[in-house]
Design a protein around this motif. Structure first.
Motif, PDB file in Angstrom:
ATOM      1  N   PRO A  53      34.269 123.927   6.263  1.00 35.94           N
ATOM      2  CA  PRO A  53      34.632 124.269   7.648  1.00 35.94           C
ATOM      3  C   PRO A  53      34.445 123.074   8.578  1.00 35.94           C
ATOM      4  N   GLU A  54      35.389 122.885   9.483  1.00 40.32           N
ATOM      5  CA  GLU A  54      35.278 121.786  10.441  1.00 40.32           C
ATOM      6  C   GLU A  54      34.021 121.911  11.293  1.00 40.32           C
ATOM      7  N   SER A  55      33.568 123.138  11.507  1.00 41.42           N
ATOM      8  CA  SER A  55      32.374 123.345  12.326  1.00 41.42           C
ATOM      9  C   SER A  55      31.162 122.636  11.723  1.00 41.42           C
ATOM     10  N   ARG A  56      31.060 122.621  10.398  1.00 39.11           N
ATOM     11  CA  ARG A  56      29.939 121.936   9.743  1.00 39.11           C
ATOM     12  C   ARG A  56      30.079 120.427   9.899  1.00 39.11           C
ATOM     13  N   LEU A  57      31.298 119.954   9.871  1.00 35.73           N
ATOM     14  CA  LEU A  57      31.556 118.531  10.095  1.00 35.73           C
ATOM     15  C   LEU A  57      31.128 118.132  11.509  1.00 35.73           C
ATOM     16  N   HIS A  58      31.476 118.975  12.481  1.00 36.76           N
ATOM     17  CA  HIS A  58      31.111 118.703  13.870  1.00 36.76           C
ATOM     18  C   HIS A  58      29.591 118.713  14.053  1.00 36.76           C
ATOM     19  N   ALA A  59      28.924 119.666  13.402  1.00 35.76           N
ATOM     20  CA  ALA A  59      27.474 119.761  13.550  1.00 35.76           C
ATOM     21  C   ALA A  59      26.781 118.504  13.028  1.00 35.76           C
ATOM     22  N   ALA A  60      27.194 118.033  11.856  1.00 31.18           N
ATOM     23  CA  ALA A  60      26.603 116.816  11.293  1.00 31.18           C
ATOM     24  C   ALA A  60      26.861 115.625  12.211  1.00 31.18           C
ATOM     25  N   GLY A  61      28.067 115.543  12.752  1.00 31.65           N
ATOM     26  CA  GLY A  61      28.401 114.436  13.643  1.00 31.65           C
ATOM     27  C   GLY A  61      27.616 114.468  14.937  1.00 31.65           C
ATOM     28  N   MET A  62      27.440 115.651  15.513  1.00 32.78           N
ATOM     29  CA  MET A  62      26.738 115.749  16.777  1.00 32.78           C
ATOM     30  C   MET A  62      25.242 115.479  16.629  1.00 32.78           C
ATOM     31  N   ILE A  63      24.689 115.713  15.448  1.00 34.12           N
ATOM     32  CA  ILE A  63      23.293 115.350  15.212  1.00 34.12           C
ATOM     33  C   ILE A  63      23.142 113.834  15.317  1.00 34.12           C
ATOM     34  N   ALA A  64      24.085 113.097  14.740  1.00 32.21           N
ATOM     35  CA  ALA A  64      24.066 111.637  14.858  1.00 32.21           C
ATOM     36  C   ALA A  64      24.246 111.214  16.314  1.00 32.21           C
ATOM     37  N   VAL A  65      25.161 111.862  17.023  1.00 30.58           N
ATOM     38  CA  VAL A  65      25.396 111.541  18.430  1.00 30.58           C
ATOM     39  C   VAL A  65      24.137 111.787  19.255  1.00 30.58           C
ATOM     40  N   GLY A  66      23.421 112.871  18.959  1.00 28.90           N
ATOM     41  CA  GLY A  66      22.213 113.187  19.697  1.00 28.90           C
ATOM     42  C   GLY A  66      21.164 112.095  19.591  1.00 28.90           C
ATOM     43  N   ILE A  67      21.015 111.512  18.406  1.00 31.54           N
ATOM     44  CA  ILE A  67      20.048 110.427  18.212  1.00 31.54           C
ATOM     45  C   ILE A  67      20.445 109.215  19.035  1.00 31.54           C
ATOM     46  N   VAL A  68      21.731 108.845  18.993  1.00 33.74           N
ATOM     47  CA  VAL A  68      22.197 107.675  19.726  1.00 33.74           C
ATOM     48  C   VAL A  68      22.145 107.929  21.235  1.00 33.74           C
ATOM     49  N   LEU A 114      13.827 113.871  18.043  1.00 35.49           N
ATOM     50  CA  LEU A 114      13.355 114.907  17.136  1.00 35.49           C
ATOM     51  C   LEU A 114      13.566 116.293  17.745  1.00 35.49           C
ATOM     52  N   ALA A 115      13.231 116.434  19.026  1.00 38.28           N
ATOM     53  CA  ALA A 115      13.436 117.721  19.689  1.00 38.28           C
ATOM     54  C   ALA A 115      14.916 118.062  19.781  1.00 38.28           C
ATOM     55  N   GLN A 116      15.717 117.047  20.070  1.00 35.39           N
ATOM     56  CA  GLN A 116      17.148 117.282  20.202  1.00 35.39           C
ATOM     57  C   GLN A 116      17.771 117.689  18.880  1.00 35.39           C
ATOM     58  N   VAL A 117      17.380 117.018  17.797  1.00 33.21           N
ATOM     59  CA  VAL A 117      17.895 117.370  16.473  1.00 33.21           C
ATOM     60  C   VAL A 117      17.488 118.794  16.099  1.00 33.21           C
ATOM     61  N   ALA A 118      16.274 119.183  16.449  1.00 36.36           N
ATOM     62  CA  ALA A 118      15.820 120.545  16.158  1.00 36.36           C
ATOM     63  C   ALA A 118      16.701 121.576  16.866  1.00 36.36           C
ATOM     64  N   VAL A 119      17.034 121.312  18.132  1.00 39.42           N
ATOM     65  CA  VAL A 119      17.912 122.225  18.875  1.00 39.42           C
ATOM     66  C   VAL A 119      19.308 122.252  18.266  1.00 39.42           C
ATOM     67  N   LEU A 120      19.846 121.064  17.936  1.00 36.31           N
ATOM     68  CA  LEU A 120      21.178 120.990  17.351  1.00 36.31           C
ATOM     69  C   LEU A 120      21.231 121.692  15.992  1.00 36.31           C
ATOM     70  N   LEU A 121      20.177 121.556  15.207  1.00 36.19           N
ATOM     71  CA  LEU A 121      20.135 122.259  13.924  1.00 36.19           C
ATOM     72  C   LEU A 121      20.106 123.767  14.136  1.00 36.19           C
ATOM     73  N   ALA A 122      19.338 124.223  15.121  1.00 36.30           N
ATOM     74  CA  ALA A 122      19.275 125.658  15.405  1.00 36.30           C
ATOM     75  C   ALA A 122      20.642 126.188  15.828  1.00 36.30           C
ATOM     76  N   LEU A 147      15.260 108.041  10.951  1.00 35.15           N
ATOM     77  CA  LEU A 147      14.393 106.948  11.400  1.00 35.15           C
ATOM     78  C   LEU A 147      15.187 105.670  11.649  1.00 35.15           C
ATOM     79  N   LEU A 148      16.146 105.372  10.781  1.00 36.10           N
ATOM     80  CA  LEU A 148      16.981 104.194  11.003  1.00 36.10           C
ATOM     81  C   LEU A 148      17.846 104.378  12.250  1.00 36.10           C
ATOM     82  N   GLY A 149      18.300 105.602  12.482  1.00 33.47           N
ATOM     83  CA  GLY A 149      19.077 105.862  13.694  1.00 33.47           C
ATOM     84  C   GLY A 149      18.267 105.583  14.945  1.00 33.47           C
ATOM     85  N   VAL A 150      17.014 106.035  14.960  1.00 34.19           N
ATOM     86  CA  VAL A 150      16.124 105.752  16.094  1.00 34.19           C
ATOM     87  C   VAL A 150      15.859 104.255  16.198  1.00 34.19           C
ATOM     88  N   ALA A 151      15.647 103.610  15.040  1.00 40.31           N
ATOM     89  CA  ALA A 151      15.365 102.169  15.024  1.00 40.31           C
ATOM     90  C   ALA A 151      16.549 101.340  15.496  1.00 40.31           C
TER      91      ALA A 151
END
Length: 262
Positions: A53-68, A114-122, A147-151
């Protein structure tokens, strides 16, 4: 006081300042969540060439966006504001070393991310049919990619904030970052983009961070439609580490306490 003690105090202050800046908090923390909810409302079919499902693709992408967003975008805006309103100049008159300032920013980005990823995962699990990994390997991959994303995001945000000229507005940061999301496999499957766009996006870390998150939250069968036919986790680590070092070098060479305002 030791460096770590000063850094701990600075970290607590950074978190308080972040919580008080409601507009920046809304942009940095709330925008990825809002976009993910909107993508869920719009709905969609399956990713091109797969049954995912595209929705799962979007969720994975937005987790990366949230870190950046928490690191690069948020820090660039806050550091530029601190330099322009004289906060950095006042800090120069204190015993606080630059390393403590840097560590404070790193802790802030780490905890906010970390907090943002937790919300996005939920949101992803409850709204977008996102499946959480069930094995240690995928969670380990998530850990080092996070961790590399944060770094990467932290020194790049610091460097961008140091390079912003006096009077520059946030659009100089927000617009390019938003454009990169469209070409990095966040809203559209990366395999669906033209070859030239793929090569351009591969120059920037968001593409690789997004790919790393896809390897965690999408089934391994999805990697067959990746440009290389695999997750390329070794290259993901190498590119992200390289960008992190580059951002740190640029920040060290451009950082000042506001005494040489551009």
């Amino acid at each position: 006081m030791s460096l770590l003690a000063i850094a701990a105090e600075r970290s607590r202050l950074e978190l308080k300042l972040f919580a008080r800046q409601r507009e920046q908090m809304a942009v940095t923390f709330g925008m990825p969540v809002l976009l993910l909810v909107l993508l869920g409302l719009i709905g969609g079919g399956t990713a091109d060439g797969t049954n995912v499902p595209e929705s799962r693709l979007h969720a994975a992408g937005m987790i990366a966006v949230g870190i950046v967003a928490a690191g690069f975008q948020g820090l660039a805006l806050s550091v530029a504001a601190e330099r322009q309103n004289g906060t950095l100049k006042r800090l120069r008159g204190t015993p606080m070393p630059p390393a403590a300032y840097l560590l404070g920013k790193i802790v802030q980005v780490f905890l906010v991310s970390l907090a943002q990823v937790a919300v996005l995962l939920a949101v992803g699990v409850s709204w977008l049919d996102l499946a959480l990994p069930h094995d240690p390997f995928h969670w380990l991959t998530f850990g080092w990619v996070f961790l590399l994303g944060v770094a990467v995001a932290t020194p790049l945000g610091l460097a961008a904030g140091a390079l912003m000229k006096k009077g520059a507005n946030g659009a100089l940061i927000i617009l390019p970052f938003t454009a990169l999301q469209f070409v990095s496999g966040v809203f559209v499957g990366f395999n669906e983009l033209p070859d030239g766009v793929q090569r351009f996006a591969a120059l920037f870390p968001l593409k690789w961070l997004t790919q790393g998150m896809r390897s965690v939250f999408l089934p391994d069968t999805f990697q067959t439609v990746e440009p290389a036919g695999t997750w390329e986790l070794g290259r993901v680590a190498l590119v992200l580490a390289g960008w992190g070092v580059l951002g740190l070098v640029v920040w060290i060479r451009t950082f000042d306490w506001g005494g040489n305002e551009r």
